[in-house]
Design a protein around this motif. Structure first.
Motif, PDB file in Angstrom:
ATOM      1  N   ARG A 240      12.145  -1.921   5.473  1.00 54.88           N
ATOM      2  CA  ARG A 240      13.168  -0.880   5.649  1.00 54.88           C
ATOM      3  C   ARG A 240      13.140   0.121   4.494  1.00 54.88           C
ATOM      4  N   PHE A 241      12.997  -0.392   3.274  1.00 58.10           N
ATOM      5  CA  PHE A 241      12.959   0.489   2.106  1.00 58.10           C
ATOM      6  C   PHE A 241      11.712   1.369   2.134  1.00 58.10           C
ATOM      7  N   SER A 242      10.562   0.773   2.434  1.00 60.62           N
ATOM      8  CA  SER A 242       9.327   1.537   2.470  1.00 60.62           C
ATOM      9  C   SER A 242       9.362   2.607   3.555  1.00 60.62           C
TER      10      SER A 242
ATOM     11  N   SER B 236      11.963   4.183   4.591  1.00 57.95           N
ATOM     12  CA  SER B 236      12.810   5.251   4.073  1.00 57.95           C
ATOM     13  C   SER B 236      12.050   6.127   3.079  1.00 57.95           C
ATOM     14  N   VAL B 237      11.289   5.495   2.181  1.00 59.06           N
ATOM     15  CA  VAL B 237      10.496   6.235   1.196  1.00 59.06           C
ATOM     16  C   VAL B 237       9.446   7.095   1.894  1.00 59.06           C
ATOM     17  N   CYS B 238       8.763   6.533   2.877  1.00 59.57           N
ATOM     18  CA  CYS B 238       7.691   7.261   3.554  1.00 59.57           C
ATOM     19  C   CYS B 238       8.224   8.437   4.368  1.00 59.57           C
ATOM     20  N   ARG B 239       9.400   8.290   4.941  1.00 65.04           N
ATOM     21  CA  ARG B 239       9.985   9.418   5.675  1.00 65.04           C
ATOM     22  C   ARG B 239      10.209  10.612   4.753  1.00 65.04           C
ATOM     23  N   ARG B 240      10.556  10.339   3.500  1.00 61.21           N
ATOM     24  CA  ARG B 240      10.788  11.426   2.552  1.00 61.21           C
ATOM     25  C   ARG B 240       9.477  11.974   1.974  1.00 61.21           C
ATOM     26  N   PHE B 241       8.488  11.105   1.834  1.00 61.59           N
ATOM     27  CA  PHE B 241       7.252  11.492   1.146  1.00 61.59           C
ATOM     28  C   PHE B 241       6.239  12.153   2.071  1.00 61.59           C
TER      29      PHE B 241
ATOM     30  N   PHE C 163       0.834  -1.209   0.000  1.00 62.73           N
ATOM     31  CA  PHE C 163       0.000   0.000   0.000  1.00 62.73           C
ATOM     32  C   PHE C 163       0.862   1.250   0.000  1.00 62.73           C
ATOM     33  N   GLU C 164       1.845   1.313   0.897  1.00 66.88           N
ATOM     34  CA  GLU C 164       2.678   2.509   1.010  1.00 66.88           C
ATOM     35  C   GLU C 164       3.425   2.800  -0.290  1.00 66.88           C
TER      36      GLU C 164
END
Length: 235
Positions: free
Chosen positions: A201-203, A205-210, A145-146
């Protein structure tokens, strides 16, 4: 979208999901809908908190269906609702429910009124279907989902060269599949626990930026899962 008349008092029918419902006044509810036709819209449901109101059950989070709206001067008023899915499975388990609430919060955060949000509505619907399914880990559903939400918003960064060098081929394939597949095909794969941890872990990281905020439901979910982990360790 079906409309009758124009201006204040005109009627329209939309298909969508309830993202949020809160008390308004003595008996009313303020409802936020994510609709196929009008994007995210705020409405009022008169007397929806009165016992016996035909709108009581329809004006609850996760409810998906058709909503008949009357256009008022500054908002819409729900006059009728035809429910197609209550997502009862999300109401039977508190942890699964908070996964779903997080999805609703995230969808509300990224969507706008009068935007074409039909793909996000479809993603939200399919993801709520997958939650609690014996075929999927809720953790995997969350990652899918994320990442797909960020893809739909046009903000997906992909894997950097450094990330590719550190992650497994299976993880790279999973990320590519999520990014490139249609929403109807998203929930058709499984991963090992090791790959799931890489995806998480990857998601994250992406969500912290988005995302530029923390979601209340996600904070509660983390607290609940940490407590469950401690309980398992203590036991």
């Amino acid at each position: 979208m079906n409309t009758e008349g124009s201006g204040a008092g005109s009627l329209l029918t939309v298909t969508g999901m309830v993202l949020q419902a809160a008390p308004a006044g003595e008996y009313d509810r303020r409802v936020v809908l994510l609709t196929r036709e009008n994007g995210r819209i705020a409405c009022f449901a008169r007397s929806a908190r009165r016992q016996g109101s035909p709108l009581m059950a329809a004006c609850s989070p996760f409810v998906f269906g058709s909503f008949r709206l009357a256009a008022a001067r500054t908002s819409y008023v729900i006059t009728e609702a035809s429910v197609k899915n209550y997502f009862e499975r999300l109401r039977s388990d508190i942890v699964t429910a908070y996964y779903g609430m997080y999805f609703l919060e995230a969808a509300e955060y990224v969507t706008r009124e009068n935007n074409d949000e039909s793909q996000i509505l479809l993603l939200l619907y399919r993801s709520c279907q997958a939650l609690g399914s014996p075929s999927f880990s809720n953790r995997l559903v969350r990652v899918i989902f994320e990442l797909k939400l960020v893809v739909l918003e046009g903000e997906f960064p992909g894997l950097s060269e450094a990330e590719r060098a550190l992650c497994s081929e299976s993880m790279q394939y999973a990320v590519h599949y999520i990014a490139s597949s249609g929403i109807a095909e998203l929930y058709r794969f499984q991963v090992t626990e090791e790959v799931l941890c890489e995806l998480e872990r990857f998601s994250a990281s992406v969500c912290r930026r988005f995302f530029e905020r923390e979601f209340q439901s996600l904070a509660i979910l983390k607290t609940m899962e940490e407590g469950a982990d401690r309980g398992g360790t203590d036991g």
